[in-house]
Design a protein around this motif. Structure first.
Motif, PDB file in Angstrom:
ATOM      1  N   ALA A   1       1.016  -1.284   0.091  1.00  0.00           N
ATOM      2  CA  ALA A   1       0.209  -0.064   0.058  1.00  0.00           C
ATOM      3  C   ALA A   1       0.706   1.386  -0.102  1.00  0.00           C
ATOM      4  O   ALA A   1       2.040   1.207   0.037  1.00  0.00           O
ATOM      5  N   TRP A   2       0.348   2.320  -0.468  1.00  0.00           N
ATOM      6  CA  TRP A   2       0.846   3.662  -0.343  1.00  0.00           C
ATOM      7  C   TRP A   2       0.274   4.511   0.704  1.00  0.00           C
ATOM      8  O   TRP A   2      -1.051   4.281   1.058  1.00  0.00           O
ATOM      9  N   ALA A   3       1.063   5.246   1.362  1.00  0.00           N
ATOM     10  CA  ALA A   3       0.755   6.266   2.893  1.00  0.00           C
ATOM     11  C   ALA A   3       1.366   7.572   2.687  1.00  0.00           C
ATOM     12  O   ALA A   3       2.300   7.579   1.890  1.00  0.00           O
TER      13      ALA A   3
ATOM     14  N   PHE B   1       8.711   0.842   3.945  1.00  0.00           N
ATOM     15  CA  PHE B   1       8.798  -0.095   4.984  1.00  0.00           C
ATOM     16  C   PHE B   1       8.174  -1.375   4.590  1.00  0.00           C
ATOM     17  O   PHE B   1       7.258  -1.548   3.766  1.00  0.00           O
ATOM     18  N   GLY B   2       8.883  -2.378   5.050  1.00  0.00           N
ATOM     19  CA  GLY B   2       8.432  -3.814   4.653  1.00  0.00           C
ATOM     20  C   GLY B   2       8.785  -4.821   5.948  1.00  0.00           C
ATOM     21  O   GLY B   2       9.789  -4.636   6.516  1.00  0.00           O
ATOM     22  N   GLY B   3       8.081  -5.620   6.345  1.00  0.00           N
ATOM     23  CA  GLY B   3       8.285  -6.699   7.411  1.00  0.00           C
ATOM     24  C   GLY B   3       7.241  -7.800   7.285  1.00  0.00           C
ATOM     25  O   GLY B   3       6.145  -7.545   6.797  1.00  0.00           O
TER      26      GLY B   3
ATOM     27  N   SER C   1       3.656  -6.933   5.274  1.00  0.00           N
ATOM     28  CA  SER C   1       3.197  -5.668   4.439  1.00  0.00           C
ATOM     29  C   SER C   1       4.431  -4.754   4.267  1.00  0.00           C
ATOM     30  O   SER C   1       5.425  -4.630   4.675  1.00  0.00           O
ATOM     31  N   VAL C   2       3.871  -4.218   3.207  1.00  0.00           N
ATOM     32  CA  VAL C   2       5.064  -3.040   2.651  1.00  0.00           C
ATOM     33  C   VAL C   2       4.033  -1.858   2.493  1.00  0.00           C
ATOM     34  O   VAL C   2       3.060  -1.922   1.782  1.00  0.00           O
ATOM     35  N   VAL C   3       4.639  -0.775   2.843  1.00  0.00           N
ATOM     36  CA  VAL C   3       4.143   0.721   2.664  1.00  0.00           C
ATOM     37  C   VAL C   3       5.020   1.529   2.048  1.00  0.00           C
ATOM     38  O   VAL C   3       6.225   1.665   2.548  1.00  0.00           O
ATOM     39  N   LEU C   4       4.654   2.205   0.983  1.00  0.00           N
ATOM     40  CA  LEU C   4       5.532   3.132   0.254  1.00  0.00           C
ATOM     41  C   LEU C   4       5.149   4.693   0.529  1.00  0.00           C
ATOM     42  O   LEU C   4       3.880   4.746   0.518  1.00  0.00           O
TER      43      LEU C   4
ATOM     44  N   GLU D   1      13.232  -0.752  -7.310  1.00  0.00           N
ATOM     45  CA  GLU D   1      14.319  -1.248  -6.330  1.00  0.00           C
ATOM     46  C   GLU D   1      13.730  -1.055  -5.025  1.00  0.00           C
ATOM     47  O   GLU D   1      14.151  -1.979  -3.985  1.00  0.00           O
ATOM     48  N   VAL D   2      12.991  -0.043  -4.498  1.00  0.00           N
ATOM     49  CA  VAL D   2      12.425  -0.113  -3.133  1.00  0.00           C
ATOM     50  C   VAL D   2      11.455  -1.258  -2.893  1.00  0.00           C
ATOM     51  O   VAL D   2      11.803  -1.639  -1.822  1.00  0.00           O
ATOM     52  N   LEU D   3      10.677  -1.558  -3.746  1.00  0.00           N
ATOM     53  CA  LEU D   3       9.903  -2.734  -3.756  1.00  0.00           C
ATOM     54  C   LEU D   3      10.575  -4.144  -3.550  1.00  0.00           C
ATOM     55  O   LEU D   3      10.427  -4.933  -2.704  1.00  0.00           O
ATOM     56  N   LEU D   4      11.771  -4.159  -4.391  1.00  0.00           N
ATOM     57  CA  LEU D   4      12.666  -5.342  -4.026  1.00  0.00           C
ATOM     58  C   LEU D   4      13.269  -5.498  -2.709  1.00  0.00           C
ATOM     59  O   LEU D   4      13.019  -6.482  -1.970  1.00  0.00           O
ATOM     60  N   HIS D   5      13.598  -4.121  -2.381  1.00  0.00           N
ATOM     61  CA  HIS D   5      14.299  -4.089  -0.784  1.00  0.00           C
ATOM     62  C   HIS D   5      13.335  -4.419   0.166  1.00  0.00           C
ATOM     63  O   HIS D   5      13.410  -5.339   0.922  1.00  0.00           O
TER      64      HIS D   5
END
Ligand SMILES: [Zn+2]
Length: 274
Positions: free
Chosen positions: A167-169, A184-186, A203-206, A222-226
């Motif tokens: 998701a985006w926030a 963030f991702g975890g 979850s991942v939030v961008l 790149e951010v999503l891969l990380h």
């Protein structure tokens, strides 16, 4: 609790969240790329919510979306590559998702830039191939990212662990987005009383505002891969040629160390009690 009470599944939950940060947009516009990047390792954002959840949460029936054996073949790590680290280990083995379970990823496109769902789909496919985990984008959701996200949401997703959310926030929801962090991702790991600790969802939030700038969109993959690397269990490394480098955004794609770590994360045990 039902079935779960009988098999005695404990609910020690651990959430680890990684973050990619950049030190302001000025670097990103500098000629030649590279530059002062910073990655924060952030463990607190989701931990609060999980404490609440462990106190009163229910769990889905065990084994939903799981097969008897692993779904995709295990991946061989590149020989000799050692630039990888795991967020959590148990007796020297990394904590992983079960390779016997289908792990859905859902995207909430609200606030995302154009084309984002396709980038997420491609990136999830890359992580799936590199791990051998059955990771697939299965659709979109209206679920907003919340720091206290519940890992089991039967009203929204049925009687199964909630899918991995992307998701985006904005900074109103994630104050770190005002301080140079862009993602963030975890994942959430659970300990059965008998058996192996295992991730069940994540979850991942961008950063919506960062990626709303068209000049920043090239960094989304790149951010999503990380961040998806964090979701499946990778920690930061000191080697600059890896996506999981602790320094932040630098135009990396998966390196040999990343691939070695991801391959090992796809070779964890099946966890039918979860
Ligand atoms: Zn990180």
């Amino acid at each position: 609790m039902g079935e779960r009470g009988r098999v005695g599944v404990g609910v020690l939950a651990v959430v680890l969240v990684g973050a990619v940060a950049v030190l302001g947009a000025r670097w990103l516009l500098a000629p030649g790329g590279g530059g002062p990047l910073r990655v924060l390792f952030h463990t607190e954002v989701l931990r609060r919510g999980l404490t609440d959840w462990v106190g009163g949460g229910t769990m889905p029936p065990p084994g939903v979306d799981a097969a008897e054996t692993r779904i995709h073949p295990a991946v061989d790590p590149p020989p000799g590559a050692d630039s990888y680290a795991f967020l959590q280990s148990d007796d020297g083995r990394p904590v992983t998702y079960s390779p016997c379970r289908r792990i859905s990823v859902v995207v909430n496109p609200r606030g995302a830039p154009p084309g984002a769902v396709a980038v997420v789909t491609d990136t999830v496919r890359l992580i799936g191939r590199a791990t051998g985990l059955a990771l697939t984008v299965t659709g979109t959701t209206r679920e907003p990212y919340r720091p206290d996200r519940q890992p089991y949401q039967p009203h929204r997703y049925g009687e199964r662990w909630a899918p991995v959310l992307v998701a985006w926030a904005g900074p109103h929801r994630i104050p770190d987005f005002d301080h140079g962090t862009v993602g963030f991702g975890g994942s959430v790991a659970l300990d059965p009383v008998v058996g192996d600790r295992s991730y069940v969802t994540g979850s991942v939030v961008l950063d919506r505002e960062f990626f709303a700038d068209p000049t920043h969109r090239g960094y989304m993959g790149e951010v999503l891969l990380h961040e998806l690397g964090h979701v499946v269990g990778l920690d930061h490394v000191g080697a600059e040629d890896q996506v999981m480098w602790a320094g932040g955004l630098h135009g990396a794609s998966l390196g040999d160390g990343d691939r070695a770590g991801l391959a090992r994360l796809g070779r964890g045990p099946c966890t039918p009690d979860l």
